[in-house]
Scaffold this motif. Structure first.
Motif, PDB file in Angstrom:
ATOM      1  N   MET A   2       0.857  -1.162   0.000  1.00 22.74           N
ATOM      2  CA  MET A   2       0.000   0.000   0.000  1.00 22.74           C
ATOM      3  C   MET A   2       0.904   1.226   0.000  1.00 22.74           C
ATOM      4  O   MET A   2       1.727   1.407   0.870  1.00 22.74           O
ATOM      5  N   GLY A   3       0.716   2.046  -0.981  1.00 23.53           N
ATOM      6  CA  GLY A   3       1.545   3.218  -1.111  1.00 23.53           C
ATOM      7  C   GLY A   3       0.934   4.446  -0.476  1.00 23.53           C
ATOM      8  O   GLY A   3      -0.224   4.474  -0.063  1.00 23.53           O
ATOM      9  N   VAL A   4       1.765   5.455  -0.401  1.00 24.15           N
ATOM     10  CA  VAL A   4       1.327   6.724   0.160  1.00 24.15           C
ATOM     11  C   VAL A   4       0.284   7.369  -0.749  1.00 24.15           C
ATOM     12  O   VAL A   4      -0.610   8.076  -0.285  1.00 24.15           O
ATOM     13  N   SER A   5       0.371   7.089  -2.045  1.00 24.89           N
ATOM     14  CA  SER A   5      -0.590   7.682  -2.977  1.00 24.89           C
ATOM     15  C   SER A   5      -2.020   7.232  -2.671  1.00 24.89           C
ATOM     16  O   SER A   5      -2.963   8.018  -2.826  1.00 24.89           O
ATOM     17  N   LEU A   6      -2.183   5.990  -2.226  1.00 23.23           N
ATOM     18  CA  LEU A   6      -3.521   5.507  -1.860  1.00 23.23           C
ATOM     19  C   LEU A   6      -4.061   6.265  -0.654  1.00 23.23           C
ATOM     20  O   LEU A   6      -5.244   6.625  -0.613  1.00 23.23           O
ATOM     21  N   ILE A   7      -3.209   6.539   0.301  1.00 20.81           N
ATOM     22  CA  ILE A   7      -3.635   7.301   1.477  1.00 20.81           C
ATOM     23  C   ILE A   7      -4.050   8.708   1.077  1.00 20.81           C
ATOM     24  O   ILE A   7      -5.055   9.242   1.567  1.00 20.81           O
ATOM     25  N   PHE A   8      -3.288   9.320   0.165  1.00 17.14           N
ATOM     26  CA  PHE A   8      -3.647  10.656  -0.304  1.00 17.14           C
ATOM     27  C   PHE A   8      -4.956  10.635  -1.092  1.00 17.14           C
ATOM     28  O   PHE A   8      -5.760  11.569  -0.993  1.00 17.14           O
ATOM     29  N   LYS A   9      -5.190   9.584  -1.872  1.00 20.46           N
ATOM     30  CA  LYS A   9      -6.451   9.465  -2.609  1.00 20.46           C
ATOM     31  C   LYS A   9      -7.632   9.368  -1.645  1.00 20.46           C
ATOM     32  O   LYS A   9      -8.664  10.023  -1.832  1.00 20.46           O
ATOM     33  N   ILE A  10      -7.476   8.546  -0.603  1.00 19.37           N
ATOM     34  CA  ILE A  10      -8.546   8.374   0.376  1.00 19.37           C
ATOM     35  C   ILE A  10      -8.808   9.689   1.108  1.00 19.37           C
ATOM     36  O   ILE A  10      -9.967  10.074   1.331  1.00 19.37           O
ATOM     37  N   ALA A  11      -7.740  10.391   1.449  1.00 16.32           N
ATOM     38  CA  ALA A  11      -7.905  11.683   2.121  1.00 16.32           C
ATOM     39  C   ALA A  11      -8.598  12.687   1.209  1.00 16.32           C
ATOM     40  O   ALA A  11      -9.468  13.440   1.656  1.00 16.32           O
ATOM     41  N   ALA A  12      -8.238  12.695  -0.068  1.00 18.47           N
ATOM     42  CA  ALA A  12      -8.868  13.619  -1.013  1.00 18.47           C
ATOM     43  C   ALA A  12     -10.356  13.316  -1.161  1.00 18.47           C
ATOM     44  O   ALA A  12     -11.188  14.239  -1.185  1.00 18.47           O
ATOM     45  N   VAL A  13     -10.701  12.043  -1.249  1.00 15.44           N
ATOM     46  CA  VAL A  13     -12.114  11.671  -1.350  1.00 15.44           C
ATOM     47  C   VAL A  13     -12.853  12.071  -0.081  1.00 15.44           C
ATOM     48  O   VAL A  13     -13.971  12.589  -0.137  1.00 15.44           O
ATOM     49  N   GLY A  14     -12.239  11.870   1.069  1.00 12.89           N
ATOM     50  CA  GLY A  14     -12.859  12.249   2.326  1.00 12.89           C
ATOM     51  C   GLY A  14     -13.122  13.742   2.418  1.00 12.89           C
ATOM     52  O   GLY A  14     -14.200  14.170   2.841  1.00 12.89           O
ATOM     53  N   ILE A  15     -12.130  14.543   2.010  1.00 12.61           N
ATOM     54  CA  ILE A  15     -12.307  15.993   2.038  1.00 12.61           C
ATOM     55  C   ILE A  15     -13.394  16.420   1.070  1.00 12.61           C
ATOM     56  O   ILE A  15     -14.266  17.233   1.401  1.00 12.61           O
ATOM     57  N   LEU A  16     -13.369  15.873  -0.129  1.00 13.16           N
ATOM     58  CA  LEU A  16     -14.360  16.229  -1.143  1.00 13.16           C
ATOM     59  C   LEU A  16     -15.770  15.837  -0.705  1.00 13.16           C
ATOM     60  O   LEU A  16     -16.717  16.623  -0.840  1.00 13.16           O
ATOM     61  N   VAL A  17     -15.915  14.640  -0.169  1.00 12.13           N
ATOM     62  CA  VAL A  17     -17.230  14.177   0.290  1.00 12.13           C
ATOM     63  C   VAL A  17     -17.729  15.039   1.441  1.00 12.13           C
ATOM     64  O   VAL A  17     -18.913  15.401   1.494  1.00 12.13           O
ATOM     65  N   THR A  18     -16.833  15.406   2.342  1.00 16.85           N
ATOM     66  CA  THR A  18     -17.232  16.247   3.471  1.00 16.85           C
ATOM     67  C   THR A  18     -17.728  17.607   3.002  1.00 16.85           C
ATOM     68  O   THR A  18     -18.775  18.098   3.458  1.00 16.85           O
ATOM     69  N   ILE A  19     -16.989  18.217   2.087  1.00 18.29           N
ATOM     70  CA  ILE A  19     -17.387  19.531   1.576  1.00 18.29           C
ATOM     71  C   ILE A  19     -18.728  19.447   0.852  1.00 18.29           C
ATOM     72  O   ILE A  19     -19.631  20.250   1.090  1.00 18.29           O
ATOM     73  N   LEU A  20     -18.860  18.463  -0.032  1.00 19.31           N
ATOM     74  CA  LEU A  20     -20.116  18.323  -0.772  1.00 19.31           C
ATOM     75  C   LEU A  20     -21.292  18.015   0.152  1.00 19.31           C
ATOM     76  O   LEU A  20     -22.395  18.547  -0.038  1.00 19.31           O
ATOM     77  N   SER A  21     -21.061  17.184   1.154  1.00 26.19           N
ATOM     78  CA  SER A  21     -22.137  16.857   2.091  1.00 26.19           C
ATOM     79  C   SER A  21     -22.589  18.082   2.868  1.00 26.19           C
ATOM     80  O   SER A  21     -23.788  18.294   3.066  1.00 26.19           O
ATOM     81  N   GLN A  22     -21.640  18.886   3.309  1.00 26.37           N
ATOM     82  CA  GLN A  22     -21.998  20.088   4.062  1.00 26.37           C
ATOM     83  C   GLN A  22     -22.775  21.072   3.192  1.00 26.37           C
ATOM     84  O   GLN A  22     -23.752  21.677   3.649  1.00 26.37           O
ATOM     85  N   ILE A  23     -22.340  21.217   1.957  1.00 21.12           N
ATOM     86  CA  ILE A  23     -23.053  22.119   1.042  1.00 21.12           C
ATOM     87  C   ILE A  23     -24.475  21.621   0.808  1.00 21.12           C
ATOM     88  O   ILE A  23     -25.438  22.397   0.858  1.00 21.12           O
ATOM     89  N   LEU A  24     -24.615  20.327   0.575  1.00 20.05           N
ATOM     90  CA  LEU A  24     -25.942  19.781   0.317  1.00 20.05           C
ATOM     91  C   LEU A  24     -26.831  19.824   1.556  1.00 20.05           C
ATOM     92  O   LEU A  24     -28.038  20.080   1.449  1.00 20.05           O
ATOM     93  N   LYS A  25     -26.267  19.589   2.722  1.00 23.48           N
ATOM     94  CA  LYS A  25     -27.070  19.642   3.948  1.00 23.48           C
ATOM     95  C   LYS A  25     -27.565  21.052   4.220  1.00 23.48           C
ATOM     96  O   LYS A  25     -28.705  21.241   4.643  1.00 23.48           O
ATOM     97  N   HIS A  26     -26.720  22.030   3.986  1.00 20.99           N
ATOM     98  CA  HIS A  26     -27.136  23.413   4.239  1.00 20.99           C
ATOM     99  C   HIS A  26     -28.159  23.908   3.213  1.00 20.99           C
ATOM    100  O   HIS A  26     -28.888  24.861   3.464  1.00 20.99           O
TER     101      HIS A  26
END
Length: 64
Positions: A1-25
């Motif tokens: 498991m490379g560091v790139s996978l961790i960065f991908k997961i973090a990017a998806v998490g940040i993106l999902v969090t932002i989109l979820s907050q926008i949609l909830k509001h």
């Protein structure tokens, strides 16, 4: 498991969090839930091969 996978997961998490907050509001809780679910499924498809490899290693280690 490379560091790139961790960065991908973090990017998806940040993106999902932002989109979820926008949609909830904006009052679209159902869409926010679906975005979260899609993010979870995407990350799981990246993680499942590594989990399978881990179980194979454990199986050969203990000769089950």
């Amino acid at each position: 498991m490379g560091v790139s996978l961790i960065f991908k997961i973090a990017a998806v998490g940040i993106l999902v969090t932002i989109l979820s907050q926008i949609l909830k509001h904006s009052g679209r809780e159902e869409h926010a839930f679906l975005i979260s679910l899609a993010g979870l499924i995407l990350v799981l498809t990246w993680i499942v091969p590594y989990i399978y490899e881990l179980f194979q290693t454990i199986q050969t280690l203990f000769a089950l």
